[in-house]
Design a protein around this motif. Sequence first.
Motif, PDB file in Angstrom:
ATOM      1  N   ALA A 114       0.830  -1.204   0.000  1.00 49.52           N
ATOM      2  CA  ALA A 114       0.000   0.000   0.000  1.00 49.52           C
ATOM      3  C   ALA A 114       0.868   1.260   0.000  1.00 49.52           C
ATOM      4  N   ALA A 115       1.943   1.255   0.803  1.00 48.78           N
ATOM      5  CA  ALA A 115       2.842   2.408   0.853  1.00 48.78           C
ATOM      6  C   ALA A 115       3.500   2.635  -0.499  1.00 48.78           C
ATOM      7  N   ALA A 116       3.897   1.551  -1.175  1.00 47.61           N
ATOM      8  CA  ALA A 116       4.527   1.666  -2.492  1.00 47.61           C
ATOM      9  C   ALA A 116       3.538   2.208  -3.524  1.00 47.61           C
ATOM     10  N   GLY A 134       0.969  15.619 -19.297  1.00 47.74           N
ATOM     11  CA  GLY A 134      -0.338  15.213 -19.784  1.00 47.74           C
ATOM     12  C   GLY A 134      -0.633  13.764 -19.424  1.00 47.74           C
ATOM     13  N   TRP A 135      -1.876  13.338 -19.705  1.00 54.28           N
ATOM     14  CA  TRP A 135      -2.308  12.014 -19.263  1.00 54.28           C
ATOM     15  C   TRP A 135      -1.556  10.886 -19.956  1.00 54.28           C
ATOM     16  N   LYS A 136      -1.247  11.036 -21.235  1.00 56.19           N
ATOM     17  CA  LYS A 136      -0.505   9.982 -21.928  1.00 56.19           C
ATOM     18  C   LYS A 136       0.902   9.841 -21.360  1.00 56.19           C
ATOM     19  N   GLY A 137       1.543  10.978 -21.124  1.00 59.25           N
ATOM     20  CA  GLY A 137       2.873  10.930 -20.529  1.00 59.25           C
ATOM     21  C   GLY A 137       2.847  10.342 -19.133  1.00 59.25           C
ATOM     22  N   MET A 138       1.824  10.685 -18.359  1.00 56.47           N
ATOM     23  CA  MET A 138       1.709  10.159 -17.003  1.00 56.47           C
ATOM     24  C   MET A 138       1.482   8.649 -17.009  1.00 56.47           C
ATOM     25  N   ALA A 139       0.784   8.147 -18.022  1.00 53.40           N
ATOM     26  CA  ALA A 139       0.573   6.696 -18.123  1.00 53.40           C
ATOM     27  C   ALA A 139       1.905   5.975 -18.331  1.00 53.40           C
ATOM     28  N   VAL A 140       2.760   6.555 -19.173  1.00 54.22           N
ATOM     29  CA  VAL A 140       4.084   5.967 -19.392  1.00 54.22           C
ATOM     30  C   VAL A 140       4.915   6.035 -18.115  1.00 54.22           C
ATOM     31  N   VAL A 141       4.857   7.181 -17.436  1.00 49.04           N
ATOM     32  CA  VAL A 141       5.579   7.341 -16.173  1.00 49.04           C
ATOM     33  C   VAL A 141       5.096   6.322 -15.148  1.00 49.04           C
ATOM     34  N   ALA A 142       3.797   6.061 -15.127  1.00 48.21           N
ATOM     35  CA  ALA A 142       3.242   5.087 -14.182  1.00 48.21           C
ATOM     36  C   ALA A 142       3.812   3.690 -14.443  1.00 48.21           C
ATOM     37  N   LEU A 143       3.906   3.317 -15.709  1.00 46.88           N
ATOM     38  CA  LEU A 143       4.445   2.001 -16.038  1.00 46.88           C
ATOM     39  C   LEU A 143       5.919   1.893 -15.648  1.00 46.88           C
ATOM     40  N   LEU A 144       6.696   2.915 -15.984  1.00 47.36           N
ATOM     41  CA  LEU A 144       8.116   2.899 -15.624  1.00 47.36           C
ATOM     42  C   LEU A 144       8.298   2.953 -14.115  1.00 47.36           C
ATOM     43  N   GLY A 145       7.498   3.797 -13.443  1.00 47.70           N
ATOM     44  CA  GLY A 145       7.586   3.891 -11.988  1.00 47.70           C
ATOM     45  C   GLY A 145       7.215   2.591 -11.314  1.00 47.70           C
ATOM     46  N   PHE A 146       6.216   1.894 -11.846  1.00 47.61           N
ATOM     47  CA  PHE A 146       5.822   0.595 -11.300  1.00 47.61           C
ATOM     48  C   PHE A 146       6.975  -0.396 -11.407  1.00 47.61           C
ATOM     49  N   ILE A 206       9.065  -2.207  -8.336  1.00 46.78           N
ATOM     50  CA  ILE A 206       9.240  -3.657  -8.212  1.00 46.78           C
ATOM     51  C   ILE A 206      10.714  -3.998  -8.009  1.00 46.78           C
ATOM     52  N   VAL A 207      11.583  -3.359  -8.784  1.00 43.49           N
ATOM     53  CA  VAL A 207      13.023  -3.609  -8.657  1.00 43.49           C
ATOM     54  C   VAL A 207      13.511  -3.213  -7.268  1.00 43.49           C
ATOM     55  N   TYR A 208      13.049  -2.066  -6.779  1.00 46.92           N
ATOM     56  CA  TYR A 208      13.460  -1.612  -5.448  1.00 46.92           C
ATOM     57  C   TYR A 208      13.007  -2.591  -4.358  1.00 46.92           C
ATOM     58  N   PRO A 234      19.851  -0.220  -7.878  1.00 43.22           N
ATOM     59  CA  PRO A 234      19.380  -0.636  -9.219  1.00 43.22           C
ATOM     60  C   PRO A 234      18.362   0.324  -9.827  1.00 43.22           C
ATOM     61  N   PRO A 235      17.308   0.751  -9.089  1.00 42.99           N
ATOM     62  CA  PRO A 235      16.381   1.696  -9.720  1.00 42.99           C
ATOM     63  C   PRO A 235      17.010   3.046 -10.043  1.00 42.99           C
ATOM     64  N   ILE A 236      17.981   3.478  -9.262  1.00 46.71           N
ATOM     65  CA  ILE A 236      18.664   4.737  -9.579  1.00 46.71           C
ATOM     66  C   ILE A 236      19.393   4.612 -10.914  1.00 46.71           C
TER      67      ILE A 236
END
Length: 240
Positions: A169-171, A186-198, A202-204, A212-214
């Motif tokens: 939940a914290a993550a 914008g929303w499309k860019g944020m969707a890509v950021v969400a996938l990369l951030g996810f 996971i790696v962290y 590794p995430p850095i």
Amino acid sequence: MSFSAPSLLLAAPLTAYLAFVSPWLGRRQYDRLARRRDHAPRALVHAYRLWIAEEWVWVAVAALILVLSPGVRPADLGFATPTNLSQIAPAVAGMTGAIVIGTVLLHRLARSGRAVPGQAAVAELMPRTSAERWHGLGMAVTAGVCEEIVYRGLLIALGVGALGLSTTAAAALALAVFVAGHWYQGWKGMAVVALLGFWLTIVYLATGSLLPPIVMHVLIDVRGLVCLPAPPRGTVGQAV
């Protein structure tokens, strides 16, 4: 882990700033940059300097929060040697390969004069001169280091240690704040950021280390801000 009262007095305004002020301010700053870019030659350099300084201030506050909390270890914020590397090594290698191959292909696409997918959302951040490119490199490294420390390391630790949330939940909450910080894309860019951030989250969580995430975050942003040529002037407006 247990955060002290003084550290929480610092953490609360920082978290509020990241969740609410930073997205709004970032959008205003990007729009202002878009208006000034063509007639103010150093507008992007000044913007990069401002953002680089701001993100290192975040890290300084995070360090102070850690110092003021004897019940919190550096490892709780991800300052540790990575573990379980063998389990995630194929995924990291695959992602690295995808970044390299994608960079080459996108670079050729841009050189051919065709639009690079996703680049329009961050067109005003793309360097056009050598000075801007060096500052773009500084921004890429800064974003990779500082954003992982603050969004991944600090916010997840605060969610678990201060709010009593589960790690998952914290993550998820930290990821939402991270994505909100890229509202200017914008929303499309944020969707890509969400996938990369996810994926970075996971790696962290799998390694228990921010290293590794850095590294991956820096590579992603160097690809977006340094390795790809800027779109032609007049196109509509990536640090993750």
